[in-house]
Write a protein that holds these residues in place. Structure first.
Motif, PDB file in Angstrom:
ATOM      1  N   ALA A   1     -30.434  -5.732  -9.672  1.00 34.16           N
ATOM      2  CA  ALA A   1     -29.658  -5.601 -10.896  1.00 34.16           C
ATOM      3  C   ALA A   1     -28.376  -4.750 -10.769  1.00 34.16           C
ATOM      4  CB  ALA A   1     -30.749  -4.888 -12.019  1.00 34.16           C
TER       5      ALA A   1
ATOM      6  N   ASN B   1     -28.582  -4.213 -26.104  1.00 33.07           N
ATOM      7  CA  ASN B   1     -27.547  -3.384 -26.517  1.00 33.07           C
ATOM      8  C   ASN B   1     -26.996  -3.667 -27.954  1.00 33.07           C
ATOM      9  OD1 ASN B   1     -27.788  -2.015 -24.165  1.00 33.07           O
ATOM     10  ND2 ASN B   1     -25.834  -2.975 -23.214  1.00 33.07           N
TER      11      ASN B   1
ATOM     12  N   SER C   1     -33.005 -11.893 -20.178  1.00 33.27           N
ATOM     13  CA  SER C   1     -31.788 -11.881 -20.985  1.00 33.27           C
ATOM     14  C   SER C   1     -31.791 -12.816 -21.967  1.00 33.27           C
ATOM     15  CB  SER C   1     -30.542 -12.438 -19.899  1.00 33.27           C
ATOM     16  OG  SER C   1     -30.735 -13.700 -19.550  1.00 33.27           O
TER      17      SER C   1
ATOM     18  N   THR D   1     -21.297  -2.314 -16.618  1.00 36.81           N
ATOM     19  CA  THR D   1     -21.183  -3.089 -17.923  1.00 36.81           C
ATOM     20  C   THR D   1     -21.343  -1.961 -19.317  1.00 36.81           C
ATOM     21  OG1 THR D   1     -23.575  -3.623 -18.126  1.00 36.81           O
ATOM     22  CG2 THR D   1     -22.294  -4.959 -16.764  1.00 36.81           C
ATOM     23  N   ASP D   2     -22.212  -1.074 -19.000  1.00 36.39           N
ATOM     24  CA  ASP D   2     -22.328   0.082 -20.161  1.00 36.39           C
ATOM     25  C   ASP D   2     -20.803   0.547 -20.362  1.00 36.39           C
ATOM     26  OD1 ASP D   2     -24.909  -0.766 -20.320  1.00 36.39           O
ATOM     27  OD2 ASP D   2     -25.754   0.978 -19.427  1.00 36.39           O
TER      28      ASP D   2
ATOM     29  N   HIS E   1     -32.873  -5.489 -21.908  1.00 38.52           N
ATOM     30  CA  HIS E   1     -32.357  -4.409 -22.248  1.00 38.52           C
ATOM     31  C   HIS E   1     -31.268  -4.856 -23.111  1.00 38.52           C
ATOM     32  CE1 HIS E   1     -33.757  -1.241 -19.361  1.00 38.52           C
ATOM     33  NE2 HIS E   1     -33.847  -2.660 -18.502  1.00 38.52           N
TER      34      HIS E   1
ATOM     35  N   TRP F   1     -25.106  -2.947 -13.562  1.00 37.49           N
ATOM     36  CA  TRP F   1     -25.471  -2.849 -14.710  1.00 37.49           C
ATOM     37  C   TRP F   1     -24.568  -1.610 -15.371  1.00 37.49           C
ATOM     38  CZ3 TRP F   1     -27.993   1.194 -16.592  1.00 37.49           C
ATOM     39  CH2 TRP F   1     -28.664   2.011 -15.725  1.00 37.49           C
TER      40      TRP F   1
END
Length: 400
Positions: free
Chosen positions: A201, A4, A101, A207-208, A2, A204
């Motif tokens: 996970a 960003n 990552s 973090t967004d 993912h 997460w």
């Protein structure tokens, strides 16, 4: 993976969605004994699972499976980095994987485990992809991953009927958002329903939040420096982002179920609190993909997108930094590289350049024709020498 990336969007209610469809026209994985597709089995490691993600993937590659007779064996895990690292160390990497990552990808590249995609027709790639997607898949000047799916993350979901019934208005600034949360709490409900649980996970979604806040309280250059580990996590800009997030998650009344509920609730279940009677919460910050989870909520199959649930852009915090949008996407990388390492009698490898030249000469041919051309070219190069490793090549056609 993912990945960003920020971008700017406008309008009170953005209804455009980003869609990247990658059609795998040909993926050939063969045993060292031959280049026959009869025993073609492709291992695929991914974070996708559930009733929507994997079936959508299977539908996407169904034409390829039908034409080649290959079997795709998909393995799902939410702990991608750990599982992938273990398999690579054991000498059993997947043929294709959702990219890990950035730091893990860099390690695999240094170890020579990833296949560079420099054999692809970059002119065509640039015609089909925006520069941002090519840049995101490029490390140290070489393309290593492609993106089959993208999402917009800077969205806050809500129920227009619930808002209308309560007399609430969509906030456009952070101050208006806090004022709305105070009003919702005074009316006896929670402002946000947040879910941070996601198996290995977990966390997460938080973090967004931090990234969205960072983009609205610091410059884009500062955000990039943070992502590239060029500024400290204890730096002024990062600290402010965390403290701003704390205005929401540090307030027990703002969260559906309090902080304990936020930590324990699965990210896919969190939006369901918006659609109970009465609503348990009125807002949910999540990416565009969450609408499929909303439809899976109790009674969700009766909800009409755009009417019963909708979204607005994450509010502006500092006017000078505008209202950028955070985007994310999944990407794929290749681990199998036996084809370009196929050696002739003098142990000279087939090589990337030979493969690239072959692909350029076969433009416009069908997948089966291209399969035959590759088989013949590698067979001529090898002569009587057997393959020492699995061989794979991927030709990607992209439509937007």
């Amino acid at each position: 993976m993912h990945d960003n990336k920020y971008f700017h969007y406008g309008g009170d209610n953005m209804r455009k969605s980003m869609l990247l469809i990658i059609v795998l026209a040909l993926t050939l994985v063969v045993t060292p004994a031959s280049l026959s597709a009869q025993d073609c089995v492709i291992s695929f490691l991914t974070v996708w699972s559930g009733e929507d993600e994997l079936p959508n993937w299977e539908n996407m590659v169904a034409p390829f499976v039908e034409e080649t007779g290959c079997t795709i064996e998909a393995e799902s895990t939410r702990d991608l980095n750990a599982v992938l690292t273990t398999r690579v160390e054991a000498g059993n990497p997947p043929d294709i994987t959702a990219a890990p990552s950035q730091s893990t990808m860099q390690t695999f590249i240094e170890q020579g485990e990833l296949v560079p995609l420099d054999f692809l027709d970059m002119d065509r790639m640039q015609q089909q992809f925006g520069d941002v997607w090519i840049n995101l898949g490029t490390i140290d000047g070489t393309l290593y991953s492609v993106f089959p799916r993208a999402a917009i993350k800077s969205l806050v979901w809500y129920s227009p009927p619930a808002f209308e019934a309560a007399g609430y208005e969509v906030p456009t600034t952070w101050d208006e958002l806090i004022a709305l949360c105070d009003q919702i709490v005074d009316d006896g409900a929670a402002c946000f329903s947040i879910g941070l649980e996601s198996g290995a996970a977990s966390g997460w979604p938080a973090t967004d939040w931090i990234e969205d806040i960072m983009l609205r309280t610091a410059s884009l250059e500062t955000y990039d420096a943070w992502v590239n580990h060029e500024i400290e996590w204890t730096g002024e800009e990062v600290t402010r982002a965390w403290e701003t997030f704390g205005e929401i998650v540090g307030n027990e009344d703002y969260q559906f179920g309090g902080s304990a509920g936020t930590l324990a609730t699965g990210f896919g279940d969190a939006p369901c609190a918006l659609f109970t009677d009465p609503p348990g919460a009125y807002l949910h910050r999540q990416a565009s993909f969450i609408q499929s989870f909303i439809m899976d909520c109790p009674g969700g199959d009766a909800l009409v997108p755009g009417e019963d649930f909708d979204f607005f852009g994450f509010p502006t915090i500092d006017e000078e930094f505008g209202n950028p949008g955070l985007g994310a996407a999944d990407s794929f990388v290749l681990f199998t590289d036996g084809l370009v390492r196929a050696e002739d009698g003098n142990r000279k490898p087939f090589g990337d350049r030979r493969l690239q030249k072959l692909l350029h000469s076969q433009g416009g041919r069908t997948a089966s024709d291209l399969l035959g051309a590759i088989k013949d070219a590698v067979a001529r190069h090898r002569g009587e020498r057997p393959l020492d490793d699995d061989a794979a090549v991927v030709v990607v056609t992209v439509g937007l």
